[in-house]
Design a protein around this motif. Sequence first.
Motif, PDB file in Angstrom:
ATOM      1  N   PHE A  12       0.827  -1.205   0.000  1.00 43.68           N
ATOM      2  CA  PHE A  12       0.000   0.000   0.000  1.00 43.68           C
ATOM      3  C   PHE A  12       0.864   1.260   0.000  1.00 43.68           C
ATOM      4  O   PHE A  12       0.540   2.240  -0.667  1.00 43.68           O
ATOM      5  N   THR A  13       1.952   1.234   0.736  1.00 40.73           N
ATOM      6  CA  THR A  13       2.868   2.381   0.742  1.00 40.73           C
ATOM      7  C   THR A  13       3.491   2.582  -0.624  1.00 40.73           C
ATOM      8  O   THR A  13       3.593   3.719  -1.123  1.00 40.73           O
ATOM      9  N   ILE A  14       3.918   1.493  -1.238  1.00 42.68           N
ATOM     10  CA  ILE A  14       4.528   1.571  -2.568  1.00 42.68           C
ATOM     11  C   ILE A  14       3.522   2.126  -3.584  1.00 42.68           C
ATOM     12  O   ILE A  14       3.859   2.992  -4.408  1.00 42.68           O
ATOM     13  N   LEU A  15       2.280   1.643  -3.501  1.00 46.76           N
ATOM     14  CA  LEU A  15       1.265   2.073  -4.461  1.00 46.76           C
ATOM     15  C   LEU A  15       0.955   3.556  -4.313  1.00 46.76           C
ATOM     16  O   LEU A  15       0.970   4.301  -5.309  1.00 46.76           O
ATOM     17  N   PHE A  16       0.667   4.000  -3.098  1.00 47.86           N
ATOM     18  CA  PHE A  16       0.159   5.361  -2.898  1.00 47.86           C
ATOM     19  C   PHE A  16       1.252   6.414  -2.737  1.00 47.86           C
ATOM     20  O   PHE A  16       0.971   7.604  -2.901  1.00 47.86           O
ATOM     21  N   ARG A  17       2.473   5.997  -2.452  1.00 47.69           N
ATOM     22  CA  ARG A  17       3.540   6.980  -2.269  1.00 47.69           C
ATOM     23  C   ARG A  17       4.603   6.947  -3.356  1.00 47.69           C
ATOM     24  O   ARG A  17       5.426   7.862  -3.436  1.00 47.69           O
ATOM     25  N   ILE A  18       4.587   5.907  -4.185  1.00 49.64           N
ATOM     26  CA  ILE A  18       5.585   5.807  -5.259  1.00 49.64           C
ATOM     27  C   ILE A  18       4.922   5.646  -6.620  1.00 49.64           C
ATOM     28  O   ILE A  18       5.128   6.465  -7.531  1.00 49.64           O
ATOM     29  N   VAL A  19       4.118   4.589  -6.766  1.00 47.38           N
ATOM     30  CA  VAL A  19       3.572   4.250  -8.079  1.00 47.38           C
ATOM     31  C   VAL A  19       2.598   5.313  -8.578  1.00 47.38           C
ATOM     32  O   VAL A  19       2.725   5.813  -9.702  1.00 47.38           O
ATOM     33  N   ILE A  20       1.612   5.664  -7.770  1.00 49.94           N
ATOM     34  CA  ILE A  20       0.612   6.651  -8.205  1.00 49.94           C
ATOM     35  C   ILE A  20       1.228   8.032  -8.437  1.00 49.94           C
ATOM     36  O   ILE A  20       0.942   8.669  -9.463  1.00 49.94           O
ATOM     37  N   PRO A  21       2.087   8.559  -7.538  1.00 46.85           N
ATOM     38  CA  PRO A  21       2.709   9.854  -7.829  1.00 46.85           C
ATOM     39  C   PRO A  21       3.523   9.873  -9.120  1.00 46.85           C
ATOM     40  O   PRO A  21       3.626  10.924  -9.771  1.00 46.85           O
ATOM     41  N   LEU A  22       4.100   8.730  -9.499  1.00 47.18           N
ATOM     42  CA  LEU A  22       4.851   8.666 -10.756  1.00 47.18           C
ATOM     43  C   LEU A  22       3.935   8.479 -11.970  1.00 47.18           C
ATOM     44  O   LEU A  22       4.415   8.507 -13.102  1.00 47.18           O
ATOM     45  N   SER A  23       2.655   8.280 -11.726  1.00 47.25           N
ATOM     46  CA  SER A  23       1.701   8.035 -12.822  1.00 47.25           C
ATOM     47  C   SER A  23       0.606   9.101 -12.865  1.00 47.25           C
ATOM     48  O   SER A  23      -0.506   8.828 -13.303  1.00 47.25           O
ATOM     49  N   LEU A  24       0.911  10.313 -12.429  1.00 47.74           N
ATOM     50  CA  LEU A  24      -0.109  11.365 -12.357  1.00 47.74           C
ATOM     51  C   LEU A  24      -0.749  11.699 -13.711  1.00 47.74           C
ATOM     52  O   LEU A  24      -1.961  11.933 -13.762  1.00 47.74           O
ATOM     53  N   PRO A  25       0.006  11.738 -14.824  1.00 49.38           N
ATOM     54  CA  PRO A  25      -0.674  11.998 -16.098  1.00 49.38           C
ATOM     55  C   PRO A  25      -1.741  10.960 -16.429  1.00 49.38           C
ATOM     56  O   PRO A  25      -2.832  11.297 -16.890  1.00 49.38           O
ATOM     57  N   VAL A  26      -1.437   9.680 -16.182  1.00 52.50           N
ATOM     58  CA  VAL A  26      -2.415   8.628 -16.452  1.00 52.50           C
ATOM     59  C   VAL A  26      -3.581   8.727 -15.472  1.00 52.50           C
ATOM     60  O   VAL A  26      -4.738   8.517 -15.847  1.00 52.50           O
ATOM     61  N   MET A  27      -3.301   9.060 -14.210  1.00 47.11           N
ATOM     62  CA  MET A  27      -4.372   9.221 -13.236  1.00 47.11           C
ATOM     63  C   MET A  27      -5.296  10.367 -13.626  1.00 47.11           C
ATOM     64  O   MET A  27      -6.517  10.291 -13.419  1.00 47.11           O
ATOM     65  N   ALA A  28      -4.739  11.428 -14.208  1.00 49.09           N
ATOM     66  CA  ALA A  28      -5.578  12.535 -14.684  1.00 49.09           C
ATOM     67  C   ALA A  28      -6.504  12.076 -15.799  1.00 49.09           C
ATOM     68  O   ALA A  28      -7.672  12.476 -15.875  1.00 49.09           O
ATOM     69  N   VAL A  29      -5.972  11.214 -16.669  1.00 46.66           N
ATOM     70  CA  VAL A  29      -6.813  10.657 -17.736  1.00 46.66           C
ATOM     71  C   VAL A  29      -7.916   9.781 -17.144  1.00 46.66           C
ATOM     72  O   VAL A  29      -9.064   9.816 -17.600  1.00 46.66           O
ATOM     73  N   MET A  30      -7.582   9.008 -16.118  1.00 45.41           N
ATOM     74  CA  MET A  30      -8.599   8.175 -15.463  1.00 45.41           C
ATOM     75  C   MET A  30      -9.697   9.037 -14.840  1.00 45.41           C
ATOM     76  O   MET A  30     -10.885   8.710 -14.921  1.00 45.41           O
TER      77      MET A  30
END
Length: 297
Positions: free
Chosen positions: A186-204
Amino acid sequence: METSAIRKSRGEQIFQVILVLFMLFMILITLYPFVYVLLSSISDSRKLISHSGLLLTSQGLTFDAYTKVFQNPNILGGYLNTILIVFGGTLLNLFMTSLGAYVLSRKGVPWARIVMLMIVFTMFFSGGLIPIYLLVNNWLHLGNSLLALIIPGMISTWNLIILRTSFESIPDSLIESARIDGAQDFTILFRIVIPLSLPVMAVMILFYGVNHWNSWFNAMLYLRDRELFPLQLILREILIQNSTAYMSGDASASDVEAVGESIKYATIIVATLPILAVYPFLQKYFVKGVMIGSIKG
């Protein structure tokens, strides 16, 4: 070192002019319907109904139609319901899609390929409308609830594939370094993976948010109380069932139809403008996010 500009041939110049003219024409025919609706919504209803041909200016500037729209409690209630659905649904969509994409993007997950094939299978085949209705209404007991518009569509298969592909592009060495430092999934997902994928998250956010904002069919299917109707279902009633007479106020019988037309146009603008306002803020991420999520680095 200066480089001289490459001179374009006459054929290339002609092609470029034709291309620009074609794009301007496409912009015009795409934009004009929205401009027509906007001008109609701020026009005097009597002058509007007697006008013929292209509408390039408002016919007697007035905002009476908007006044009548915002005095309608159904529309204000629909706005509130839609905002709840969009924000609550999009947050749940992002959370569940991120969890699924993260698990399926990690190497060594048992049965990951089989699970992914089962997920992709749902893109092409579904149980049908009646089984889904029975599942939501009778088995999950979500009928006549806003949750019926959110929970059954928590994860979009297409968005899951895009997000999984984006997560796969993150170097494994970065994940392993976080694990060495004691970070859990959970730490890896929310503190590393998602912050590095902000453009894709914006598309989502854009995909899920627009889908929730424009959705009306599921609301028509599952909701019975008018207090729960989202804005798009109210808009459908106004446009298709022509239910504007009660919003026409003190208009005479001969003017009810004209006033109703103005109200329809104003309602379309009110229902469309908020979601259009979101695009400029997410547009810069859109192309980048889709490319990152569709091509594995």
